[in-house]
Design an enzyme around this catalytic site. Structure first.
Site, PDB file in Angstrom:
ATOM      1  N   LYS A   1       1.564   2.722  -7.407  1.00  0.00           N
ATOM      2  CA  LYS A   1       3.705   3.150  -6.869  1.00  0.00           C
ATOM      3  C   LYS A   1       4.587   1.202  -6.622  1.00  0.00           C
ATOM      4  CE  LYS A   1       3.116   5.735  -3.273  1.00  0.00           C
ATOM      5  NZ  LYS A   1       1.832   6.058  -3.076  1.00  0.00           N
TER       6      LYS A   1
ATOM      7  N   ARG B   1       9.035  11.920   0.785  1.00  0.00           N
ATOM      8  CA  ARG B   1       7.696  12.910   0.790  1.00  0.00           C
ATOM      9  C   ARG B   1       7.098  13.639   1.170  1.00  0.00           C
ATOM     10  NH1 ARG B   1       5.350   7.240   1.363  1.00  0.00           N
ATOM     11  NH2 ARG B   1       3.678   6.636   2.821  1.00  0.00           N
TER      12      ARG B   1
ATOM     13  N   ARG C   1      -7.554  -4.374  -2.658  1.00  0.00           N
ATOM     14  CA  ARG C   1      -5.440  -4.273  -1.894  1.00  0.00           C
ATOM     15  C   ARG C   1      -5.620  -5.544  -0.670  1.00  0.00           C
ATOM     16  NH1 ARG C   1      -1.222  -0.283  -1.269  1.00  0.00           N
ATOM     17  NH2 ARG C   1      -1.834   0.573   1.133  1.00  0.00           N
TER      18      ARG C   1
ATOM     19  N   ARG D   1      -4.267  -4.661   4.591  1.00  0.00           N
ATOM     20  CA  ARG D   1      -3.672  -3.453   5.712  1.00  0.00           C
ATOM     21  C   ARG D   1      -4.354  -2.884   6.907  1.00  0.00           C
ATOM     22  NH1 ARG D   1       0.580  -0.091   1.534  1.00  0.00           N
ATOM     23  NH2 ARG D   1       0.385   1.017   3.066  1.00  0.00           N
TER      24      ARG D   1
ATOM     25  N   ARG E   1      -4.367  10.369   4.488  1.00  0.00           N
ATOM     26  CA  ARG E   1      -3.611  10.173   3.807  1.00  0.00           C
ATOM     27  C   ARG E   1      -3.652  10.869   2.854  1.00  0.00           C
ATOM     28  NH1 ARG E   1      -3.194   3.385   3.056  1.00  0.00           N
ATOM     29  NH2 ARG E   1      -1.956   3.686   2.302  1.00  0.00           N
TER      30      ARG E   1
END
Ligand code: AP5
Length: 224
Positions: A13, A88, A127, A160, A171
């Site tokens: 996203k 969300r 990431r 992160r 998540r």
């Protein structure tokens, strides 16, 4: 153009929102980035949000809705915006509808990027993120030009804290329980466009641009 990006964690996203922002030159609002900045700055919102982010849970609707209201009513959003990570929950989506209706505005697209869980788990390991700009890289799929540094700002890239496999799996559960119903909400409104998020970053972007360009041509024809 008013666009929302949805999809599970690590679906791409933020990556696609950034590319679209560069193309359209309209603001990108990432609620995850806003919350991470608040945590880094030690604001009251940041203090309240930290445990939710660390655990991979959603922050309360009231907290995020206030932040988005304030941002969307700024002058630079008048010509359009890109939302990454909001709404969300159905309550957030309903609230956004009310804000838009109040200003006689409507959404153009809700793009949902679909990616299987195991690809998501692989992506989180690679990431890397620039904390100040929110730009994202991937060690394999989108590496920075200089290892460990942001191409634009030169700042150090971080992994992160919520990109740990157990947190990402949580998540994913949160997404299935609380965010998936928002897809049905937008499907009913005829706004949902589901795209395969597992093709290359460039392929996903060009798919998105086909929809955006068609809509722009329709709007131009309507105005002309
Ligand atoms: P947020 O920051 O929004 O996290 P998220 O939704 O879990 O999404 P991510 O940022 O993890 O992934 P992404 O889909 O943007 O993927 P990316 O482009 O980085 O939210 C974090 C937290 O904040 C939440 O858990 C919650 O606590 C809180 N929060 C935020 N908004 C909230 C709200 N509205 N309500 C309540 N709480 C809220 O890409 C991932 C990786 O894959 C990158 O390395 C990238 O380079 C790579 N990649 C991207 N596309 C491709 C591709 N096509 N092929 C190969 N690799 C790719």
């Amino acid at each position: 153009m008013r666009v929302i990006f949805m999809g599970p964690p690590n679906a791409g996203k933020g990556t696609q929102a950034q590319l679209l922002q560069e193309e359209l030159q309209i603001p990108k609002l990432s609620t995850g980035d806003i919350l991470r900045h608040a945590i880094a700055e030690g604001t009251e919102v940041g203090k309240q949000a930290k445990t939710f982010l660390d655990n991979g849970d959603l922050v309360p609707d009231s907290m995020i809705i206030d932040i988005v209201h304030e941002r969307l009513t700024k002058a630079d959003c008048a010509e359009g915006f890109i939302l990454d990570g909001f709404p969300r929950t159905v309550a957030q989506a309903e609230d956004l509808d009310q804000v838009l209706a109040k200003h006689h505005l409507s959404l153009d697209f809700v793009f949902c990027l679909t990616v299987e869980d195991e690809v998501i788990i692989e992506r989180q390991a690679g990431r890397r993120m620039a904390p100040s700009s929110g730009r994202v890289y991937h060690l394999k799929y989108n590496p920075p030009k200089v290892a460990g540094k942001c191409d634009i700002t030169g700042e150090d890239l971080i992994h992160r804290p919520d990109d740990q496999e157990d947190v990402v799996r949580h998540r994913l559960d949160v997404y299935a329980q609380q965010t998936a119903p928002v897809l049905a909400y937008y499907q009913q409104k005829g706004l949902l466009v589901t795209l395969d998020g597992t093709t290359s970053i460039e392929d996903v972007h060009s798919q998105i641009m086909k929809f955006v360009n068609t809509r722009t041509q329709q709007k131009d024809a309507h105005c002309g």
